[in-house]
Design an enzyme around this catalytic site. Structure first.
Site, PDB file in Angstrom:
ATOM      1  N   ASN A  48       0.856  -1.189   0.000  1.00  0.00           N
ATOM      2  CA  ASN A  48       0.000   0.000   0.000  1.00  0.00           C
ATOM      3  C   ASN A  48       0.898   1.247   0.000  1.00  0.00           C
ATOM      4  O   ASN A  48       1.683   1.452   0.927  1.00  0.00           O
ATOM      5  CB  ASN A  48      -0.885  -0.049   1.255  1.00  0.00           C
ATOM      6  CG  ASN A  48      -1.821   1.139   1.343  1.00  0.00           C
ATOM      7  OD1 ASN A  48      -1.426   2.261   1.071  1.00  0.00           O
ATOM      8  ND2 ASN A  48      -3.050   0.904   1.735  1.00  0.00           N
ATOM      9  N   HIS A  53      -3.827  -4.162   7.942  1.00  0.00           N
ATOM     10  CA  HIS A  53      -3.891  -3.007   8.834  1.00  0.00           C
ATOM     11  C   HIS A  53      -2.986  -3.203  10.050  1.00  0.00           C
ATOM     12  O   HIS A  53      -3.178  -4.124  10.829  1.00  0.00           O
ATOM     13  CB  HIS A  53      -5.315  -2.672   9.296  1.00  0.00           C
ATOM     14  CG  HIS A  53      -5.443  -1.200   9.577  1.00  0.00           C
ATOM     15  ND1 HIS A  53      -4.996  -0.631  10.734  1.00  0.00           N
ATOM     16  CD2 HIS A  53      -5.891  -0.188   8.816  1.00  0.00           C
ATOM     17  CE1 HIS A  53      -5.190   0.673  10.678  1.00  0.00           C
ATOM     18  NE2 HIS A  53      -5.731   0.974   9.519  1.00  0.00           N
ATOM     19  N   HIS A  59       1.011   6.099   1.797  1.00  0.00           N
ATOM     20  CA  HIS A  59       1.838   6.974   2.643  1.00  0.00           C
ATOM     21  C   HIS A  59       2.927   7.704   1.884  1.00  0.00           C
ATOM     22  O   HIS A  59       3.464   8.704   2.376  1.00  0.00           O
ATOM     23  CB  HIS A  59       2.393   6.194   3.837  1.00  0.00           C
ATOM     24  CG  HIS A  59       1.307   5.823   4.793  1.00  0.00           C
ATOM     25  ND1 HIS A  59       0.721   6.744   5.630  1.00  0.00           N
ATOM     26  CD2 HIS A  59       0.658   4.665   4.992  1.00  0.00           C
ATOM     27  CE1 HIS A  59      -0.227   6.154   6.320  1.00  0.00           C
ATOM     28  NE2 HIS A  59      -0.298   4.892   5.958  1.00  0.00           N
ATOM     29  N   ARG A  85      -6.958  12.814   1.001  1.00  0.00           N
ATOM     30  CA  ARG A  85      -5.841  13.267   1.841  1.00  0.00           C
ATOM     31  C   ARG A  85      -4.487  12.744   1.343  1.00  0.00           C
ATOM     32  O   ARG A  85      -3.457  13.273   1.687  1.00  0.00           O
ATOM     33  CB  ARG A  85      -6.057  12.886   3.307  1.00  0.00           C
ATOM     34  CG  ARG A  85      -5.969  11.425   3.570  1.00  0.00           C
ATOM     35  CD  ARG A  85      -6.035  11.124   5.042  1.00  0.00           C
ATOM     36  NE  ARG A  85      -7.362  11.406   5.594  1.00  0.00           N
ATOM     37  CZ  ARG A  85      -7.776  10.922   6.758  1.00  0.00           C
ATOM     38  NH1 ARG A  85      -6.986  10.193   7.499  1.00  0.00           N
ATOM     39  NH2 ARG A  85      -8.981  11.193   7.201  1.00  0.00           N
ATOM     40  N   GLU A 117     -11.222  -9.055   3.496  1.00  0.00           N
ATOM     41  CA  GLU A 117      -9.939  -8.690   4.092  1.00  0.00           C
ATOM     42  C   GLU A 117     -10.197  -8.494   5.569  1.00  0.00           C
ATOM     43  O   GLU A 117     -11.019  -7.649   5.962  1.00  0.00           O
ATOM     44  CB  GLU A 117      -9.369  -7.406   3.459  1.00  0.00           C
ATOM     45  CG  GLU A 117      -8.040  -7.030   4.114  1.00  0.00           C
ATOM     46  CD  GLU A 117      -7.285  -5.938   3.373  1.00  0.00           C
ATOM     47  OE1 GLU A 117      -7.556  -5.699   2.180  1.00  0.00           O
ATOM     48  OE2 GLU A 117      -6.417  -5.326   4.014  1.00  0.00           O
ATOM     49  N   ARG A 134      -9.433   8.047  -0.937  1.00  0.00           N
ATOM     50  CA  ARG A 134     -10.326   8.506   0.140  1.00  0.00           C
ATOM     51  C   ARG A 134     -11.207   9.649  -0.342  1.00  0.00           C
ATOM     52  O   ARG A 134     -10.821  10.430  -1.205  1.00  0.00           O
ATOM     53  CB  ARG A 134      -9.502   8.985   1.348  1.00  0.00           C
ATOM     54  CG  ARG A 134      -8.838   7.880   2.123  1.00  0.00           C
ATOM     55  CD  ARG A 134      -8.266   8.420   3.419  1.00  0.00           C
ATOM     56  NE  ARG A 134      -9.304   8.698   4.374  1.00  0.00           N
ATOM     57  CZ  ARG A 134      -9.583   7.933   5.431  1.00  0.00           C
ATOM     58  NH1 ARG A 134      -8.886   6.873   5.693  1.00  0.00           N
ATOM     59  NH2 ARG A 134     -10.562   8.261   6.245  1.00  0.00           N
ATOM     60  N   GLU A 139      -8.887   0.459  -2.774  1.00  0.00           N
ATOM     61  CA  GLU A 139      -9.768   0.557  -1.611  1.00  0.00           C
ATOM     62  C   GLU A 139     -10.638   1.791  -1.762  1.00  0.00           C
ATOM     63  O   GLU A 139     -10.149   2.860  -2.159  1.00  0.00           O
ATOM     64  CB  GLU A 139      -8.937   0.709  -0.336  1.00  0.00           C
ATOM     65  CG  GLU A 139      -8.047  -0.467  -0.047  1.00  0.00           C
ATOM     66  CD  GLU A 139      -7.142  -0.167   1.137  1.00  0.00           C
ATOM     67  OE1 GLU A 139      -7.314   0.868   1.800  1.00  0.00           O
ATOM     68  OE2 GLU A 139      -6.254  -0.972   1.365  1.00  0.00           O
ATOM     69  N   THR A 152      -8.209   3.893   8.792  1.00  0.00           N
ATOM     70  CA  THR A 152      -9.453   3.119   8.831  1.00  0.00           C
ATOM     71  C   THR A 152      -9.590   2.366  10.157  1.00  0.00           C
ATOM     72  O   THR A 152      -8.855   1.427  10.423  1.00  0.00           O
ATOM     73  CB  THR A 152      -9.483   2.108   7.657  1.00  0.00           C
ATOM     74  OG1 THR A 152      -8.993   2.773   6.497  1.00  0.00           O
ATOM     75  CG2 THR A 152     -10.874   1.591   7.419  1.00  0.00           C
ATOM     76  N   HIS A 164      -5.769   3.623  -1.642  1.00  0.00           N
ATOM     77  CA  HIS A 164      -7.074   3.978  -1.089  1.00  0.00           C
ATOM     78  C   HIS A 164      -7.422   5.383  -1.577  1.00  0.00           C
ATOM     79  O   HIS A 164      -6.758   6.345  -1.195  1.00  0.00           O
ATOM     80  CB  HIS A 164      -6.989   3.924   0.444  1.00  0.00           C
ATOM     81  CG  HIS A 164      -8.279   4.180   1.143  1.00  0.00           C
ATOM     82  ND1 HIS A 164      -8.407   4.067   2.510  1.00  0.00           N
ATOM     83  CD2 HIS A 164      -9.501   4.544   0.691  1.00  0.00           C
ATOM     84  CE1 HIS A 164      -9.653   4.352   2.860  1.00  0.00           C
ATOM     85  NE2 HIS A 164     -10.335   4.656   1.771  1.00  0.00           N
TER      86      HIS A 164
HETATM   87  N1  PXP Z   1      -5.871  -2.862   4.134  1.00  0.00           N
HETATM   88  C1  PXP Z   1      -6.852  -1.923   4.184  1.00  0.00           C
HETATM   89  C2  PXP Z   1      -8.218  -2.311   3.744  1.00  0.00           C
HETATM   90  C3  PXP Z   1      -6.562  -0.605   4.614  1.00  0.00           C
HETATM   91  O1  PXP Z   1      -7.539   0.313   4.675  1.00  0.00           O
HETATM   92  C4  PXP Z   1      -5.238  -0.277   4.955  1.00  0.00           C
HETATM   93  C5  PXP Z   1      -4.896   1.128   5.361  1.00  0.00           C
HETATM   94  O2  PXP Z   1      -5.148   1.993   4.303  1.00  0.00           O
HETATM   95  C6  PXP Z   1      -4.259  -1.279   4.857  1.00  0.00           C
HETATM   96  C7  PXP Z   1      -4.607  -2.570   4.466  1.00  0.00           C
HETATM   97  C8  PXP Z   1      -2.819  -1.016   5.176  1.00  0.00           C
HETATM   98  O3  PXP Z   1      -2.692  -0.704   6.531  1.00  0.00           O
HETATM   99  P1  PXP Z   1      -1.282  -0.221   7.086  1.00  0.00           P
HETATM  100  O4  PXP Z   1      -0.956   1.057   6.395  1.00  0.00           O
HETATM  101  O5  PXP Z   1      -1.533  -0.066   8.555  1.00  0.00           O
HETATM  102  O6  PXP Z   1      -0.294  -1.291   6.772  1.00  0.00           O
END
Ligand code: PXP
Length: 263
Positions: free
Chosen positions: A9, A216, A12, A51, A153, A47, A72, A103, A45
């Site tokens: 992901n 997550h 960030h 952001r 998930e 959003r 997402e 989330t 994601h």
């Molecule tokens: N899976 C989903 C559905 C999420 O919403 C997120 C955060 O955007 C992640 C995985 C990844 O989470 P993390 O950034 O804490 O690894």
């Protein structure tokens, strides 16, 4: 051959870019480096408050990614319209609150049954498979199947929080989690319970024909617990990989996570 798929992901990376509103770091560089370093999938994601990932990022990633894109999104109609236009390899429906930092918790598949059902039907009309980001409970898994999702998930945030309060310096920091400020033996019991919940939800999901991902709060320390659950075949990980990349570079950060998540 690994039976675990690593979804990286890269939200960030966009968080850092948006902090300055410049095109640095470039999200497409993150995509290419993740791909070259062992990622199996890219996860972003889009959003409602934009952001981090912007519409143009999502379009560019769809255009240039040689890996499947897991997009997402919330069940908001205007976001769903963008998703049907983008046609990602999969859409993962997630709950969204403007005020949250990230989330918190899974989709309330009971309360929002009609809205989620509409979203799944719409996405299926565009041949987009759907995953639902849910809390690890049997009820949520059952409901996800009933609603027609292909995949779930499992939200590992609660497990990750307990793990961090027990095994890291989080409890001594400003970000200590108040409701988890408990004696260590109580935290250890909670941790076992959270792992059991994920295990049972994963088993049940597989049994009723759903694919199982988890994500997550997963990081280089706690991911091993998820690797022990055979039914989980995909992990989506962002924060810990991008955090490590500040020190070691994204390529090494992805490679190390891939090493830890290879069965
Ligand atoms: N899976 C989903 C559905 C999420 O919403 C997120 C955060 O955007 C992640 C995985 C990844 O989470 P993390 O950034 O804490 O690894």
């Amino acid at each position: 051959m690994s039976s675990m798929k690593l979804g990286v992901n890269i939200d960030h990376v966009a968080v850092l870019r948006e902090a300055r509103r410049v095109n640095d770091p470039d999200i497409l560089n993150a995509l290419f480096i993740a791909c070259q370093s062992g990622a199996d999938q890219i996860t972003i994601h889009l959003r409602e408050d934009r952001r981090h990932i912007q519409d143009v990022d999502a379009y560019n990633i769809m255009k240039h990614s040689t890996m499947p894109v897991n997009l997402e999104c919330s069940i908001n109609r205007s976001i769903l319209n963008i998703v049907t236009d983008l046609k990602p390899h999969r859409a993962t429906l997630v709950p969204e609150k403007r005020e949250e930092v990230t989330t918190e918790g899974g989709l309330d598949v009971i309360k929002y049954e009609d809205e989620i059902s509409y979203a799944i039907e719409l996405l299926h009309d565009y041949i987009i498979p759907v995953s639902l980001f849910i809390d690890p409970t049997i009820e949520a898994v059952e409901m996800s199947k009933k609603l027609g999702a292909e995949m779930v998930e499992l939200h590992t945030g609660s497990f990750a929080n307990i793990y961090a309060m027990l095994n890291s310096s989080l409890s001594y920091s400003n970000h200590s989690i108040k409701e988890l400020q408990l004696p260590r033996h109580e935290l250890a019991i909670k941790l076992e319970k959270s792992i059991t919940a994920i295990k049972e939800a994963a088993k049940h999901a597989k049994k009723i024909g759903l694919e199982v991902a988890a994500g997550h709060g997963l990081n280089y320390n706690n991911v091993d617990e998820m690797m022990k659950i055979a039914e989980i075949t995909e992990l989506n990980i962002g924060q810990s990989i991008v955090a490590r990349s500040v020190f070691s570079g994204l390529a090494d950060a992805v490679k190390e996570m891939k090493r830890l998540t290879t069965r």
